[in-house]
Design an enzyme around this catalytic site. Structure first.
Site, PDB file in Angstrom:
ATOM      1  N   ALA A 150      -4.551  -1.072  -2.667  1.00  0.00           N
ATOM      2  CA  ALA A 150      -3.915  -0.478  -1.483  1.00  0.00           C
ATOM      3  C   ALA A 150      -4.988  -0.215  -0.434  1.00  0.00           C
ATOM      4  O   ALA A 150      -6.123   0.134  -0.779  1.00  0.00           O
ATOM      5  CB  ALA A 150      -3.231   0.824  -1.866  1.00  0.00           C
ATOM      6  N   LYS A 151      -4.619  -0.381   0.829  1.00  0.00           N
ATOM      7  CA  LYS A 151      -5.555  -0.034   1.908  1.00  0.00           C
ATOM      8  C   LYS A 151      -5.269   1.420   2.271  1.00  0.00           C
ATOM      9  O   LYS A 151      -4.515   1.712   3.207  1.00  0.00           O
ATOM     10  CB  LYS A 151      -5.333  -0.979   3.094  1.00  0.00           C
ATOM     11  CG  LYS A 151      -6.631  -1.533   3.647  1.00  0.00           C
ATOM     12  CD  LYS A 151      -6.389  -2.610   4.655  1.00  0.00           C
ATOM     13  CE  LYS A 151      -7.307  -2.456   5.847  1.00  0.00           C
ATOM     14  NZ  LYS A 151      -8.724  -2.416   5.574  1.00  0.00           N
ATOM     15  N   ALA A 152      -5.838   2.308   1.463  1.00  0.00           N
ATOM     16  CA  ALA A 152      -5.600   3.746   1.625  1.00  0.00           C
ATOM     17  C   ALA A 152      -6.735   4.342   2.440  1.00  0.00           C
ATOM     18  O   ALA A 152      -7.911   4.018   2.206  1.00  0.00           O
ATOM     19  CB  ALA A 152      -5.535   4.419   0.266  1.00  0.00           C
ATOM     20  N   SER A 199       0.831  -1.219   0.000  1.00  0.00           N
ATOM     21  CA  SER A 199       0.000   0.000   0.000  1.00  0.00           C
ATOM     22  C   SER A 199       0.859   1.259   0.000  1.00  0.00           C
ATOM     23  O   SER A 199       0.598   2.195  -0.762  1.00  0.00           O
ATOM     24  CB  SER A 199      -0.921   0.030   1.231  1.00  0.00           C
ATOM     25  OG  SER A 199      -1.788  -1.078   1.241  1.00  0.00           O
ATOM     26  N   TYR A 221     -11.881   4.927   2.382  1.00  0.00           N
ATOM     27  CA  TYR A 221     -12.893   4.604   3.383  1.00  0.00           C
ATOM     28  C   TYR A 221     -13.975   5.664   3.520  1.00  0.00           C
ATOM     29  O   TYR A 221     -14.962   5.448   4.207  1.00  0.00           O
ATOM     30  CB  TYR A 221     -12.216   4.207   4.707  1.00  0.00           C
ATOM     31  CG  TYR A 221     -11.628   2.820   4.521  1.00  0.00           C
ATOM     32  CD1 TYR A 221     -12.363   1.695   4.837  1.00  0.00           C
ATOM     33  CD2 TYR A 221     -10.396   2.652   3.893  1.00  0.00           C
ATOM     34  CE1 TYR A 221     -11.876   0.421   4.584  1.00  0.00           C
ATOM     35  CE2 TYR A 221      -9.903   1.380   3.625  1.00  0.00           C
ATOM     36  CZ  TYR A 221     -10.646   0.268   3.967  1.00  0.00           C
ATOM     37  OH  TYR A 221     -10.176  -0.987   3.696  1.00  0.00           O
TER      38      TYR A 221
END
Ligand code: PMP
Length: 309
Positions: free
Chosen positions: A154-156, A66, A160
């Site tokens: 990616a866990k951006a 990420s 969210y």
């Protein structure tokens, strides 16, 4: 929910400090533009009484992926990150915990690249994200971020906003959670979990491409191989799920949670008679390193019930 108290220790830029004494720069690019990367990890007390971070390497490989994808400088190795996490758990006297590492930017109001970053990690006891009862889900009016607009693997943090909008909408309409489609109208995932449905003895899950293919999703697929449950990854519409026998969400925070209904259409099978229930049991055994024979027996019984249907 209380995330910390006066005794809580967090890891911040190389030091263990009190959560109450941690400081964040108000001018960080991350706070203003959602430009940061994080992970959601769980640790468990195993059957033997040890503390075990579940799939630690996979989570930290994804964190490194990420930060690279977002061009955020980040130099910790996977091994260092795992060591820091165990130390953090120990300092906070935690075994069953939710762990949140976050890599965020320095003061920067421009869109220019940073040459350094900050790294924090916190841990706390967290109940199952979507509860321990069957949930009622609605198809969201929001689509998941388009892979042409975001680095969706990616866990951006910024992604969210989409999750929160969808979850708020579902709750405002009297549901427990949302189901989001992709830009082509195919089922993608929940705001913070992947989805599986059962139909005629086969499990289906959205194919990769427009989803965050979670670590729990991969674990479920591995478990299905062991349990002799057929799984297919494919593109399908919410309408296909309305006709499903059963359905569940899976993710690190939620673990495995069954759906009662989608768009007020209840699923055909009782949860206790579904593959999801057996996988939920097998998953609970796996995370606690408990002998999993009961899950195998469960599948054998289910397949018999299936044949008799
Ligand atoms: N999809 C989204 C959008 C998520 O936020 C998550 C949680 N990280 C998942 C799926 C499930 O991923 P994992 O199993 O790796 O927790």
């Amino acid at each position: 929910m209380n995330y910390y108290n006066h005794n809580t220790i967090v890891y911040s830029d190389g030091e263990f400090i009190k959560a109450t004494e941690a400081k964040v720069d108000l001018y960080t690019q991350s706070l203003h533009y959602g430009y940061s990367a994080f992970e959601g990890i769980r640790s468990y007390r195993t059957e033997a009484g040890k503390t075990k971070i579940f799939k630690a390497a996979e989570h930290y490989q994804r964190l490194r992926y990420s930060t690279d994808a977002l061009s955020i400088p980040f130099n910790y190795s996977v091994e260092e990150l795992i060591d820091v996490t165990y130390e953090l758990l120990q300092k906070n006297n935690l075994q069953d915990a939710y762990i949140r590492p976050l890599v965020y930017g320095p003061a920067n109001m421009s869109f220019n690249k940073n040459d350094k970053s900050h790294f924090v990690m916190a841990a706390w006891e967290m109940p199952l994200f979507l509860g321990d009862k069957l949930i009622r889900v609605m198809t969201s009016s929001f689509e998941r971020p388009n892979p042409r607009g975001f680095k969706i693997l990616a866990k951006a943090s910024g992604h969210y906003v989409n999750s929160i909008l969808a979850s708020y909408e579902a709750k405002a309409n009297g549901f427990d959670e949302a189901l989001l489609t992709d830009m082509n109208g195919y089922v993608a995932e929940g705001p913070g979990a992947n989805v599986f449905f059962e139909k005629d003895g086969v499990l289906y899950t959205p194919a990769k491409g427009n989803i965050l293919p979670g670590i729990t999703r991969a674990t479920v697929i591995e478990q299905c191989l062991e349990l002799n449950i057929r799984v297919e990854e494919k593109f399908f519409k919410p309408g296909d799920m309305h006709a499903a026998d059963c359905c569940f969400y899976c993710g690190t925070a939620a673990e495995i949670v069954g759906l009662e209904s989608l768009d007020n259409i209840p699923f055909k099978f009782k949860w206790e008679e579904s593959f999801g229930y057996v996988i939920q049991k097998a998953y609970k055994n796996l995370i606690r390193e408990k002998n999993g024979d009961d899950a195998n027996i469960g599948v054998a019984q289910l397949l018999k019930t299936e044949a008799a249907r």
